[in-house]
Scaffold this active site. Structure first.
Site, PDB file in Angstrom:
ATOM      1  N   ARG A  12      38.886  42.402  52.037  1.00 11.32           N
ATOM      2  CA  ARG A  12      38.166  40.858  52.011  1.00 11.32           C
ATOM      3  C   ARG A  12      39.350  39.978  52.427  1.00 11.32           C
ATOM      4  O   ARG A  12      40.832  40.425  52.319  1.00 11.32           O
ATOM      5  CB  ARG A  12      38.207  41.150  50.586  1.00 11.32           C
ATOM      6  CG  ARG A  12      38.043  39.986  49.099  1.00 11.32           C
ATOM      7  CD  ARG A  12      37.450  40.423  47.864  1.00 11.32           C
ATOM      8  NE  ARG A  12      37.788  38.790  47.368  1.00 11.32           N
ATOM      9  CZ  ARG A  12      37.453  38.749  46.158  1.00 11.32           C
ATOM     10  NH1 ARG A  12      38.593  39.012  45.073  1.00 11.32           N
ATOM     11  NH2 ARG A  12      37.636  37.180  45.369  1.00 11.32           N
ATOM     12  N   HIS A  13      38.844  39.067  51.929  1.00 12.62           N
ATOM     13  CA  HIS A  13      39.457  37.233  52.102  1.00 12.62           C
ATOM     14  C   HIS A  13      40.806  37.558  51.304  1.00 12.62           C
ATOM     15  O   HIS A  13      40.822  37.531  49.817  1.00 12.62           O
ATOM     16  CB  HIS A  13      39.543  35.900  52.714  1.00 12.62           C
ATOM     17  CG  HIS A  13      38.356  35.852  51.413  1.00 12.62           C
ATOM     18  ND1 HIS A  13      39.185  35.181  50.776  1.00 12.62           N
ATOM     19  CD2 HIS A  13      37.253  36.161  50.926  1.00 12.62           C
ATOM     20  CE1 HIS A  13      37.828  35.369  49.163  1.00 12.62           C
ATOM     21  NE2 HIS A  13      35.976  35.363  49.697  1.00 12.62           N
ATOM     22  N   GLY A  14      41.776  36.271  51.431  1.00 15.37           N
ATOM     23  CA  GLY A  14      42.873  36.569  50.988  1.00 15.37           C
ATOM     24  C   GLY A  14      42.211  35.323  49.246  1.00 15.37           C
ATOM     25  O   GLY A  14      41.322  34.766  49.931  1.00 15.37           O
ATOM     26  N   GLU A  66      29.340  35.187  52.786  1.00 10.23           N
ATOM     27  CA  GLU A  66      28.916  35.957  51.252  1.00 10.23           C
ATOM     28  C   GLU A  66      27.917  35.465  50.575  1.00 10.23           C
ATOM     29  O   GLU A  66      26.305  34.210  51.725  1.00 10.23           O
ATOM     30  CB  GLU A  66      30.289  34.484  50.603  1.00 10.23           C
ATOM     31  CG  GLU A  66      30.170  35.077  49.036  1.00 10.23           C
ATOM     32  CD  GLU A  66      31.125  36.661  48.486  1.00 10.23           C
ATOM     33  OE1 GLU A  66      29.629  37.783  48.882  1.00 10.23           O
ATOM     34  OE2 GLU A  66      31.761  36.806  48.286  1.00 10.23           O
ATOM     35  N   ARG A 114      37.370  31.072  54.532  1.00  7.24           N
ATOM     36  CA  ARG A 114      38.512  31.569  54.170  1.00  7.24           C
ATOM     37  C   ARG A 114      38.856  33.048  55.271  1.00  7.24           C
ATOM     38  O   ARG A 114      39.592  33.460  55.252  1.00  7.24           O
ATOM     39  CB  ARG A 114      37.891  31.497  52.822  1.00  7.24           C
ATOM     40  CG  ARG A 114      36.589  32.038  52.536  1.00  7.24           C
ATOM     41  CD  ARG A 114      36.228  31.710  51.104  1.00  7.24           C
ATOM     42  NE  ARG A 114      35.629  32.489  50.600  1.00  7.24           N
ATOM     43  CZ  ARG A 114      33.955  31.503  50.545  1.00  7.24           C
ATOM     44  NH1 ARG A 114      34.095  31.346  51.461  1.00  7.24           N
ATOM     45  NH2 ARG A 114      33.274  32.555  50.365  1.00  7.24           N
ATOM     46  N   ASN A 160      38.881  30.308  44.601  1.00  7.62           N
ATOM     47  CA  ASN A 160      39.361  31.711  43.809  1.00  7.62           C
ATOM     48  C   ASN A 160      39.995  31.645  42.380  1.00  7.62           C
ATOM     49  O   ASN A 160      40.221  31.972  41.094  1.00  7.62           O
ATOM     50  CB  ASN A 160      39.837  32.657  44.427  1.00  7.62           C
ATOM     51  CG  ASN A 160      39.011  33.723  45.673  1.00  7.62           C
ATOM     52  OD1 ASN A 160      39.638  34.245  46.283  1.00  7.62           O
ATOM     53  ND2 ASN A 160      37.500  33.434  45.317  1.00  7.62           N
TER      54      ASN A 160
END
Length: 193
Positions: free
Chosen positions: A11-13, A85, A63, A18
């Site tokens: 998963r992206h950071g 996503e 991202r 977020n």
């Protein structure tokens, strides 16, 4: 169901949105300093995996590409739009708190992020999202690294593990680690602290 190849999912950071509890969907925001550090932790896990020359795919969203560039230490990868996503329609960019305030029926039972995205006005919906992910998985021919998004990861991991789609939102959604999916089982790979 046919046997699936070994998968490593990243998963992206953490991104700015977020951190601020805004729905990103297919919009984008850059990684935070924490998100960059999470991608660097993934980079410490990846050398042995990359030595095996797996196929590598990433979401085309910024991202995920930013995370891939760090976590994969410059290894070449292919972007695939099926790894984007879930589209949250008119709710993309909105704060989670504002959406929750408009849906008081959720406050008693605390919906998962997937529940919220499923209800998003003008959004993609979970079934279409699942079908898109399954289309990607069906095309895999060997061990594969995937760098993408949290909700995509939950649905992908549920599919690979044979978990009902309705339960996908209950799966962990960690950043800074690598999920190994092999023989229908999941193992979390992380850097020893």
């Amino acid at each position: 169901m046919r046997s699936l190849p070994t998968l490593w999912f990243l998963r992206h950071g953490q991104t700015e949105w977020n951190r601020d509890y805004r729905l990103q969907g297919q919009l984008d925001s850059p990684l935070t300093e924490q998100g960059i550090a999470e991608a660097r932790r993934q980079a410490l896990i990846m050398p042995k995996i990359l030595a095996g020359k797996p196929a590598i795919f990433a979401s085309p969203l910024g991202r995920a590409r930013q995370t891939a560039d760090i976590a994969l230490a410059g290894a070449d990868y292919t972007t695939d739009p099926r790894l984007m996503e879930i589209d949250a329609g008119r709710w993309q960019g909105r704060y989670r708190a504002d959406i929750m305030a408009e849906h008081i029926e959720w406050q008693a039972n605390g919906p998962t992020a997937l529940d919220i995205y499923e209800a998003a006005e003008g959004g993609e919906g979970i079934v279409a999202f699942h079908d898109r992910i399954c289309s990607f998985v069906k095309d895999l021919t060997g061990p594969t690294v995937i760098v993408a998004h949290g909700l995509l990861g939950q649905v992908l991991r549920a599919h690979v593990r044979g978990i009902e789609l309705a339960q996908a939102g209950q799966l962990s959604n960690l950043q800074g680690i690598v999920y190994l999916l092999e023989n229908g089982q999941e193992t979390v790979l992380e850097v020893e602290e």
